[in-house]
Every structure is written in structure tokens, then in C-alpha cells.
Design a protein around this motif. Structure first.
Motif, PDB file in Angstrom:
ATOM      1  N   ARG A  40       0.830  -1.210   0.000  1.00 46.96           N
ATOM      2  CA  ARG A  40       0.000   0.000   0.000  1.00 46.96           C
ATOM      3  C   ARG A  40       0.865   1.260   0.000  1.00 46.96           C
ATOM      4  N   MET A  41       2.120   1.104  -0.396  1.00 42.06           N
ATOM      5  CA  MET A  41       3.006   2.245  -0.600  1.00 42.06           C
ATOM      6  C   MET A  41       3.304   2.349  -2.093  1.00 42.06           C
ATOM      7  N   ILE A  42       3.600   3.553  -2.544  1.00 44.32           N
ATOM      8  CA  ILE A  42       3.863   3.728  -3.972  1.00 44.32           C
ATOM      9  C   ILE A  42       4.951   4.778  -4.185  1.00 44.32           C
ATOM     10  N   ILE A  43       5.775   4.535  -5.200  1.00 45.90           N
ATOM     11  CA  ILE A  43       6.822   5.476  -5.609  1.00 45.90           C
ATOM     12  C   ILE A  43       6.513   5.934  -7.025  1.00 45.90           C
ATOM     13  N   PHE A  44       6.447   7.239  -7.222  1.00 47.34           N
ATOM     14  CA  PHE A  44       6.297   7.804  -8.562  1.00 47.34           C
ATOM     15  C   PHE A  44       7.651   8.353  -9.000  1.00 47.34           C
ATOM     16  N   ALA A  45       8.198   7.763 -10.057  1.00 52.07           N
ATOM     17  CA  ALA A  45       9.508   8.158 -10.571  1.00 52.07           C
ATOM     18  C   ALA A  45       9.330   8.896 -11.894  1.00 52.07           C
ATOM     19  N   PRO A  46      10.359   9.623 -12.356  1.00 56.91           N
ATOM     20  CA  PRO A  46      10.200  10.427 -13.577  1.00 56.91           C
ATOM     21  C   PRO A  46      10.067   9.608 -14.856  1.00 56.91           C
ATOM     22  N   ASN A  47      10.682   8.419 -14.906  1.00 53.15           N
ATOM     23  CA  ASN A  47      10.589   7.587 -16.109  1.00 53.15           C
ATOM     24  C   ASN A  47      10.944   6.151 -15.752  1.00 53.15           C
ATOM     25  N   GLY A  74     -10.843   1.416  -2.002  1.00 48.56           N
ATOM     26  CA  GLY A  74      -9.801   1.174  -1.007  1.00 48.56           C
ATOM     27  C   GLY A  74      -8.490   0.705  -1.585  1.00 48.56           C
ATOM     28  N   ASP A  75      -8.540  -0.088  -2.658  1.00 47.99           N
ATOM     29  CA  ASP A  75      -7.293  -0.587  -3.238  1.00 47.99           C
ATOM     30  C   ASP A  75      -6.538   0.484  -4.010  1.00 47.99           C
ATOM     31  N   LEU A  76      -7.136   1.665  -4.124  1.00 49.37           N
ATOM     32  CA  LEU A  76      -6.456   2.786  -4.783  1.00 49.37           C
ATOM     33  C   LEU A  76      -6.024   3.856  -3.787  1.00 49.37           C
ATOM     34  N   THR A  77      -6.052   3.524  -2.499  1.00 50.07           N
ATOM     35  CA  THR A  77      -5.543   4.440  -1.486  1.00 50.07           C
ATOM     36  C   THR A  77      -4.213   3.914  -0.968  1.00 50.07           C
ATOM     37  N   PHE A  78      -3.324   4.828  -0.644  1.00 50.78           N
ATOM     38  CA  PHE A  78      -1.969   4.455  -0.255  1.00 50.78           C
ATOM     39  C   PHE A  78      -1.686   4.860   1.188  1.00 50.78           C
ATOM     40  N   ASP A  79      -0.889   4.031   1.855  1.00 55.47           N
ATOM     41  CA  ASP A  79      -0.443   4.375   3.205  1.00 55.47           C
ATOM     42  C   ASP A  79       0.645   5.444   3.161  1.00 55.47           C
ATOM     43  N   SER A  91       2.837  18.857 -11.190  1.00 52.81           N
ATOM     44  CA  SER A  91       1.991  20.046 -11.108  1.00 52.81           C
ATOM     45  C   SER A  91       1.224  20.047  -9.791  1.00 52.81           C
ATOM     46  N   PRO A  92       0.734  21.210  -9.352  1.00 51.73           N
ATOM     47  CA  PRO A  92      -0.129  21.254  -8.169  1.00 51.73           C
ATOM     48  C   PRO A  92      -1.358  20.356  -8.316  1.00 51.73           C
ATOM     49  N   PHE A  93      -1.910  20.267  -9.523  1.00 54.96           N
ATOM     50  CA  PHE A  93      -3.077  19.411  -9.752  1.00 54.96           C
ATOM     51  C   PHE A  93      -2.735  17.952  -9.442  1.00 54.96           C
ATOM     52  N   GLN A  94      -1.548  17.506  -9.881  1.00 50.51           N
ATOM     53  CA  GLN A  94      -1.144  16.125  -9.613  1.00 50.51           C
ATOM     54  C   GLN A  94      -1.045  15.855  -8.106  1.00 50.51           C
ATOM     55  N   ILE A  95      -0.463  16.796  -7.377  1.00 45.74           N
ATOM     56  CA  ILE A  95      -0.318  16.610  -5.927  1.00 45.74           C
ATOM     57  C   ILE A  95      -1.683  16.608  -5.254  1.00 45.74           C
ATOM     58  N   ALA A  96      -2.558  17.528  -5.658  1.00 44.05           N
ATOM     59  CA  ALA A  96      -3.906  17.585  -5.084  1.00 44.05           C
ATOM     60  C   ALA A  96      -4.657  16.284  -5.349  1.00 44.05           C
ATOM     61  N   LEU A  97      -4.494  15.736  -6.555  1.00 46.44           N
ATOM     62  CA  LEU A  97      -5.146  14.471  -6.891  1.00 46.44           C
ATOM     63  C   LEU A  97      -4.602  13.341  -6.026  1.00 46.44           C
ATOM     64  N   LEU A  98      -3.278  13.252  -5.910  1.00 47.44           N
ATOM     65  CA  LEU A  98      -2.671  12.162  -5.145  1.00 47.44           C
ATOM     66  C   LEU A  98      -2.990  12.259  -3.663  1.00 47.44           C
ATOM     67  N   GLN A 101      -5.809  12.846  -2.508  1.00 43.25           N
ATOM     68  CA  GLN A 101      -7.086  12.158  -2.353  1.00 43.25           C
ATOM     69  C   GLN A 101      -6.893  10.640  -2.293  1.00 43.25           C
ATOM     70  N   HIS A 102      -5.768  10.177  -2.798  1.00 44.09           N
ATOM     71  CA  HIS A 102      -5.476   8.747  -2.810  1.00 44.09           C
ATOM     72  C   HIS A 102      -4.565   8.330  -1.654  1.00 44.09           C
ATOM     73  N   THR A 103      -4.080   9.288  -0.859  1.00 45.17           N
ATOM     74  CA  THR A 103      -3.083   9.003   0.169  1.00 45.17           C
ATOM     75  C   THR A 103      -3.647   9.284   1.551  1.00 45.17           C
ATOM     76  N   ARG A 104      -3.644   8.281   2.409  1.00 45.75           N
ATOM     77  CA  ARG A 104      -4.222   8.407   3.742  1.00 45.75           C
ATOM     78  C   ARG A 104      -3.381   9.341   4.610  1.00 45.75           C
ATOM     79  N   ASN A 105      -4.054  10.194   5.350  1.00 40.09           N
ATOM     80  CA  ASN A 105      -3.415  11.074   6.343  1.00 40.09           C
ATOM     81  C   ASN A 105      -2.347  11.992   5.743  1.00 40.09           C
ATOM     82  N   GLN A 106      -2.448  12.249   4.436  1.00 39.79           N
ATOM     83  CA  GLN A 106      -1.500  13.140   3.757  1.00 39.79           C
ATOM     84  C   GLN A 106      -0.056  12.714   4.020  1.00 39.79           C
TER      85      GLN A 106
END
Length: 718
Positions: free
Chosen positions: A235-242, A474-479, A490-497, A499-504
Motif C-alpha cells: 500500500r506504498m507507492i513510488i512515482f519516478a520520472p521515467n 480502497g485498493d487505490l488508497t496508499f499508506d 503540477s499542483p493538480f497532480q499533488i492535489a489528486l494524489l 485524495q489517494h493518500t491516507r493522512n497526507q
């Protein structure tokens, strides 16, 4: 007479032999126990515990520990030697800790202690523990052989100050094609980030080579250890540039004994969630446009497509568009499946607006239509005549199909496409709201969406629409979420994520000085901190660069200052000196033969990995072909590539970010390729700071104004 160094080495050899003996004994016992294959839950748990112990002992069998800290806890009779390793090892059956896991609370002293005679403390589960450090010792063990013993502090010795000798020794090692863990060399400022509390958004501004990526990966391992009852690796995720960067960092987490963490790019993650209904436009085309040579490179403003679609302003615009769609979604007509049966539009609207208000939009549509179907079935139950019931059922099914078509069931892509029609405004959208979309944005978006293509900046809006349509399961939320090279988000990407990340719970890391994609990214970290609740963010700044020599760092800083009035941060090097940076004037006719000679000379010396950087992909392809013809084994790195192979690499400068090489040659550093602009200064800075030990910049005719005036002992001109 035996020296103190010899005494320390002999002492550690004896301890190491005892440790290996105990590890071997425990492994022999555990390996003699056959795996449990039954269904008894208790036995399954015990077998899982045994398997974890086998794994940890196998790791410790190769390199059991890397550090020793003699700590005298207040109230105890004498200091205790604490050995720190990647995994904890207990002595069986006494459960005495022979090796302490680097993530354990007491191990924090090994990283945070920087010398001095004053008491220190660490935060344990039972509260603060205070005491004195008597010895801090670094050890290098390779394949069960003790190679190095370095005391960085000894209270009873001559030196009372921590030195960087061991760190410099490790930094001087050559690199291969994979990023490695830094457990043995974590510095105090890095350790503070790794051990920061979970439920906050950490934003890390780190200069090139400050270790921010490895720090983030070690933080994941720490969170799994410290909050084992609250977080799960899957339930953890890493977003990398490529994808190539993912391949480059792929070895770190396994080295730390961590598996199952999701690792992806934002675009790949988004396309998967959107069922691959569309394709991402060729990223190489976008990159070629933005990093073309010459003075025609475009200036970006906040109304440019990437920044406009990545803004919170656009997210709010979408909220209004979705609200207007919702207000007109329900067909404004009564539903009559057959003569004599009627369901009023007011009732249907009530079901939609009130009774199912808590549901996402498309779920509401499904539920209301399902309820209409149940209403029809109840009405049919009132009909006794068999032939009429059969006739009504057939008519009702046909009428419901027709009614459902009036209630447009969009996909995220079809809805987004509807918003960007130039010929006609969507029927549900007000003229005023539609007019707020820049005309150029509508035209350009419509053009590629007709081909079922999207750009990177379209991904966050599409996922946002998806969440409004279908919710976030639930399976799309991250710890916990890690975002690397976050200055390009972008700020939009962070705002979207969020919503998917528990407790910010975020680790957001990047370097504004490497923001070469600011046509879609940010220019100030405040663009992100403003997105979180008060008290839910923590900002860290890593200014020390551990990658490059002092000469390279001093030079790279000057490049930044020559193109940017006020750089975000300037790197502070560790005291590791090397050769001066070479600025070489080169004749194009002799370029390939000179490159070949320079690379061979570098490989005969300090360099296992060498990179030749050029401004464009086309130039890189030409250099690759010419060097290959001359018999050199070289690798061309291009957009979309998934693996970094090491050795000799030909790389566009804009694709080198995140990678590191023993030696770097930057080609074509002339006035045409690198002007005295902020964008070009950042790009050249990225190129320079890829080098660990050796950096050369080559040009023909006139050097770039970014390097023409640089003088000092750290630079040499040829």
C-alpha cells in the motif's frame, strides 16, 4: 608495539568471527526445519516467522554490520557496544541483540551523533533515553572479510571530533548501473528526514547529489519497520520520472529487505486506471520541442497548456463543469414504460439528488436506473393478465433502454473530450464557464484527442474526473506516497494524489535548480505546501552534495549563478577534491577521434561509467553511430527507454537527470546550445552534476556565456 589501529582491528576480527559462528549455527538449525505446507493457521504463522529469520540471517551472513556505537546509558554501570546492521540478529536462545537493525530507535544515535562530550538522547518506546557516547566506529565488511576499521569518535582517544574519513572513502568508490543503499553512510540531516513522523507531507529541497532519492527509499524501509501495524508495503507507492530511472533505483529496496512496494510513473499509473482508453502522445516529440537548439525556445507563462492544465485553477474549473453536468444529467421527462404506468421526473430527480447524493456521479446513474427497473418490476406485479404482463415487460425494457440513452454515460475520456470541442459548446456547460477556457488550449487539445492521444498534463484532470464518476476505492488508497523529481509535478497532480493518500503521508522530493520541465512543473515549493492543511507539512533542505568532487560542485554553482539571478539553493560539497573541470575547445572534424581517446583515457583511470551528454536526441544518435563505427561499445539512452546498462552512455542532457556517472563529457557547450537563460542554466547544471569524479565541457568556436567567464583553481581550459 601494537598500535591502537591494530588493536581495534584485532578486537573487531574476534567479534566478527563470533558473530559469523552464531549466524551459521542458527541458519543450520532453521534450514533443517522443513517448510510447513499444512493448513493450520498457527503453524503457518510460525513458518512465516522462521522464513523471515532465515532471510535476515542470510543477509547478515554476508555483511552482518557496518557500525559500532559504545553507549553508556544513564543509570547503567558501563558502556555497551551496539553493533548496527541492515537487519537485527538475536543470540539464540538468550534473545540478546548481537546486531541492532539500523531502523531501531537506539540506532538513530549512530547517525545523529556528530561529536562532542555532552550527553545525547534518543526517543524509545518507553520515552527518552539519555547517556554518553564513548566510541563511534565504522566498519567495512565485504563477503565476510573485514576490510576497514575507522574510528570517527573516541572519547578516550586523542581525537574528540567526528571526521569524514569513512564517508570520503565510500564516496570515492566507483558506481555501476544501479543506485545502492547508503545505510552505512547516512548523515544526520538525512537521518532526520528518514525518521520523520509518518502522517505529514515532507517536502525535501535537495541539491544535486544530496542523496534525496536514496533518503526517500530508506524512509520507506523505516516507516515499514516503525509503523509495521499501520502500513503495508503493497500500500506504498513510488512515482519516478521515467521507467529507466525505476530500473536504476530498483536495487535499493531489495538491499534493504523491502519488497512489494509499487513503483511506477504517474503516466503509466494513470493510463492503467483509465483502462488504456487512450494513449500517451510520444514524449520524445514533446521533449524535442522544448529542448530544441537556438534562440527560438519558447518562453512559458501560466496560460501555457502544461501549467494551465496542471493548476488548481483548472481543477476548480472542472469542479464547476462537473456540477453543471450533474445538474442536467437526469432527463427532464417522466418515464412511462407502458400506458397507465408513469414515474414522475420529480421522483427520479429526488432519487438522484437526495437519496444517492453520497454516491459518485456514474454510480448514481447506475443506482437510479436500477431503481427504475425495480419500480417497473413492482408495477408488473400488479398486472394479472399473463399476455399483458409479457407485452408490458417487453415494452418496458425497450423504453428503459431509450431512457438510459438520454442520460449520457460518459467515460472520463469522453467527458474530457466533450469539454474541448471547438465547433460547439457542450450542452450542459454554461457559455460563461466555456469562455474561460483559452481558445488555443481548446484547439490543441481537440487535435490530439481526436487521435485518442493525451499529453502528460491531461493525466491528472482525467483521473480527477474518474474519481468524481466512480469514486476512489480502497485498493487505490496508499499508506504512503513518494514523489521523486517532484519539481516536475503540477499542483493538480499533488492535489489528486492527496485524495489517494491516507493522512497526507507523503515524501515529496526534488530540486528547483533542476526544474528543466517548468513548462509543466512548479517554480516554488509554496505551490505544493499551500495544498495541505496547516501543520501537515514539514520542509527540509539538503544543501550538501555527496556525489561530486568540490571542483565539480563549485563549477556547477557558477553555471547556475550565470543564468539565474537567485538560484533556489547552491550545493555545498563535502571535502573530496579531484581534478579541475576541463573546458575544451574542439574542432568538429576531430570530435569523434578526440571523444574516443578521452573516453579510453577515462576508463583506464577512475571511470567505470562514462556519459557523453548532448543537447538533442538527434545529436546523441549521430554521436552514437559515429562512435560505434569506430569500434566503441556504447549505449544510446533515448526517451521511453526502460533500462540503464552502465558502461559508456550517450545521453540527451534532459534525460540524464537522476543518473550519475564516474565521468561526464558535455558536448556542444557553445552559445547556440546554451544561452544565458534560466532554462539553459538549469539544463547545463543537470549535466554537470551527473559527474562523480571527472567533468569535461567541450565546445567549438564560442563557448556558452554560462561557462565563458568562470575562473578559479577548480577549472582548467584547453
Amino acid at each position: 608495539m601494537e598500535t591502537s589501529v591494530q588493536t581495534a582491528y584485532k578486537e573487531e576480527m574476534q567479534r566478527l568471527e563470533e558473530t559469523f559462528s552464531e549466524i551459521d549455527r542458527q541458519l543450520t538449525v532453521l534450514r533443517d526445519i522443513p517448510p510447513y505446507t499444512g493448513t493450520d493457521h498457527t503453524e503457518q504463522v510460525l513458518d512465516s516467522i522462521r522464513e523471515t529469520r532465515r532471510h535476515n540471517l542470510a543477509v547478515a551472513q554476508v555483511e552482518p554490520y557496518f557500525g559500532r556505537l559504545d553507549f553508556h546509558e544513564t543509570g547503567q554501570k558501563e558502556p555497551s557496544p551496539l553493533y548496527i546492521g541492515k537487519v537485527g540478529v538475536e543470540k539464540d536462545p538468550s534473545l540478546e541483540l548481537m546486531v541492532i537493525d539500523w531502523r531501531a530507535p537506539v540506532a538513530s544515535l549512530f547517525y545523529s551523533y556528530t561529536g562532542g562530550t555532552s550527553p545525547v538522547e534518543y526517543d524509545s518506546p518507553d520515552g527518552l533515553v539519555e547517556g554518553l557516547v564513548y566510541l563511534k566506529r565504522n566498519l567495512v565488511i565485504r563477503k565476510q572479510i573485514l576490510q576497514r576499521v575507522v574510528d570517527t569518535f573516541n572519547r578516550e582517544g586523542d581525537s574528540m571530533a567526528v571526521t569524514d574519513e569513512f564517508l570520503l572513502y565510500r564516496l570515492g568508490e566507483n558506481k555501476d548501473n544501479k543506485l545502492r543503499d547508503i545505510v552505512s553512510t547516512i548523515q544526520s540531516e538525512q537521518d532526520a528526514i528518514i525518521r520523520a513522523v509518518k502522517n505529514s507531507a515532507l517536502i525535501i529541497q535537495g541539491v544535486a547529489g544530496s542523496g534525496k532519492t536514496t533518503v526517500a527509499l530508506h524512509r520507506l524501509a523505516y516507516l515499514l519497520y516503525q509503523y509495521r501495524d499501520q502500513v503495508k508495503a503493497e500500500r506504498m507507492i513510488i512515482f519516478a520520472p521515467n521507467r529507466m530511472f525505476l530500473d536504476y533505483i530498483s536495487g535499493v529496496l531489495p538491499e534493504l529487505g523491502v519488497g512489494h512496494i509499487q513503483q511506477t510513473t504517474f503516466s503509466d499509473w494513470a493510463l492503467d486506471l483509465l483502462d488504456n482508453e487512450m494513449k500517451l502522445a510520444d514524449p520524445a516529440e514533446r521533449l524535442r520541442f522544448w529542448f530544441q537548439t537556438g534562440s527560438s525556445r519558447p518562453h512559458m507563462d501560466d496560460n501555457a497548456p502544461g501549467r494551465w492544465k496542471g493548476s488548481i485553477r483548472f481543477m476548480h474549473w472542472l469542479d464547476q463543469a462537473l456540477e453543471q453536468y450533474e445538474a442536467t444529467a437526469v432527463p427532464q421527462a417522466d418515464f412511462s414504460p407502458w400506458d397507465g404506468a408513469k414515474l414522475s421526473k420529480q421522483t427520479i430527480q429526488q432519487w438522484h439528488d437526495v437519496e444517492n447524493k453520497h454516491e459518485p456521479l456514474m454510480k448514481r446513474r447506475e443506482r437510479v436506473i436500477a431503481r427504475i427497473k425495480r419500480w417497473m418490476e413492482m408495477e408488473l406485479d400488479k398486472v394479472w393478465e399473463v399476455h399483458l404482463k409479457k407485452d408490458y415487460k417487453k415494452k418496458g425494457s425497450a423504453k428503459l433502454r431509450d431512457y438510459s440513452k438520454l442520460w449520457t454515460g460518459y467515460t472520463p475520456f469522453s467527458f474530457y473530450k466533450e469539454l474541448f470541442k471547438s465547433a460547439s459548446r457542450p450542452s450542459f456547460l454554461s457559455e460563461q464557464l466555456y469562455s474561460e477556457l483559452p481558445g488555443e488550449l481548446i484547439a490543441s487539445t481537440e487535435a490530439y484527442m481526436k487521435k485518442k492521444l493525451v499529453q502528460p498534463e491531461d493525466m491528472a484532470p482525467l483521473l480527477y474526473i474518474r474519481s468524481k464518476f466512480h469514486g476512489i476505492h480502497g485498493d487505490l488508497t496508499f499508506d504512503h506516497t513518494v514523489i521523486d523529481e517532484a519539481q516536475d509535478f503540477s499542483p493538480f497532480q499533488i492535489a489528486l494524489l492527496s485524495q489517494h493518500t491516507r493522512n497526507q503521508s507523503f515524501t515529496i522530493l526534488g530540486d528547483l535548480s533542476q526544474g528543466i520541465h517548468d513548462y509543466q512543473g512548479i517554480r516554488n515549493w509554496k505551490e505544493f505546501t499551500d495544498l495541505f492543511e496547516d501543520g501537515k507539512t514539514a520542509y527540509f533542505q539538503l544543501n550538501r552534495s555527496y556525489r561530486s568532487t568540490m571542483e565539480i560542485i563549485y563549477f556547477a554553482n557558477e553555471v547556475l549563478k550565470n543564468g539565474i539571478k537567485e538560484p533556489a539553493t547552491l550545493a555545498v560539497p563535502v571535502f573530496r577534491s579531484g581534478d579541475p573541470v576541463q573546458i575544451v575547445q574542439m574542432n568538429e572534424a576531430e570530435l569523434i577521434s578526440s571523444l574516443k581517446a578521452a573516453i579510453e583515457q577515462l576508463q583506464s583511470g577512475v571511470a567505470s561509467t562514462v556519459a557523453v551528454l548532448a543537447r538533442t536526441e538527434a545529436r546523441c544518435e549521430a554521436l552514437y553511430k559515429q562512435l560505434s563505427v569506430h569500434g566503441m561499445q556504447v549505449n544510446l539512452i533515448a526517451a521511453g527507454q526502460q533500462h540503464y546498462k552502465g558502461g559508456i552512455s550517450i545521453v540527451p542532457s534532459f534525460m540524464a537527470k537522476g543518473l550519475e556517472f564516474d565521468a561526464v563529457i558535455v558536448a556542444d557547450v557553445d552559445a547556440n546550445n546554451y544561452a544565458a537563460t534560466e532554462q539553459d542554466a538549469k539544463l547545463l547544471y543537470v549535466g554537470c552534476t551527473r559527474a562523480l569524479h571527472s567533468l569535461q565541457l567541450w565546445y567549438e568556436n564560442t563557448p556558452s556565456p554560462l561557462i565563458a567567464s568562470i575562473e578559479g583553481d577548480f577549472v582548467s581550459r584547453k
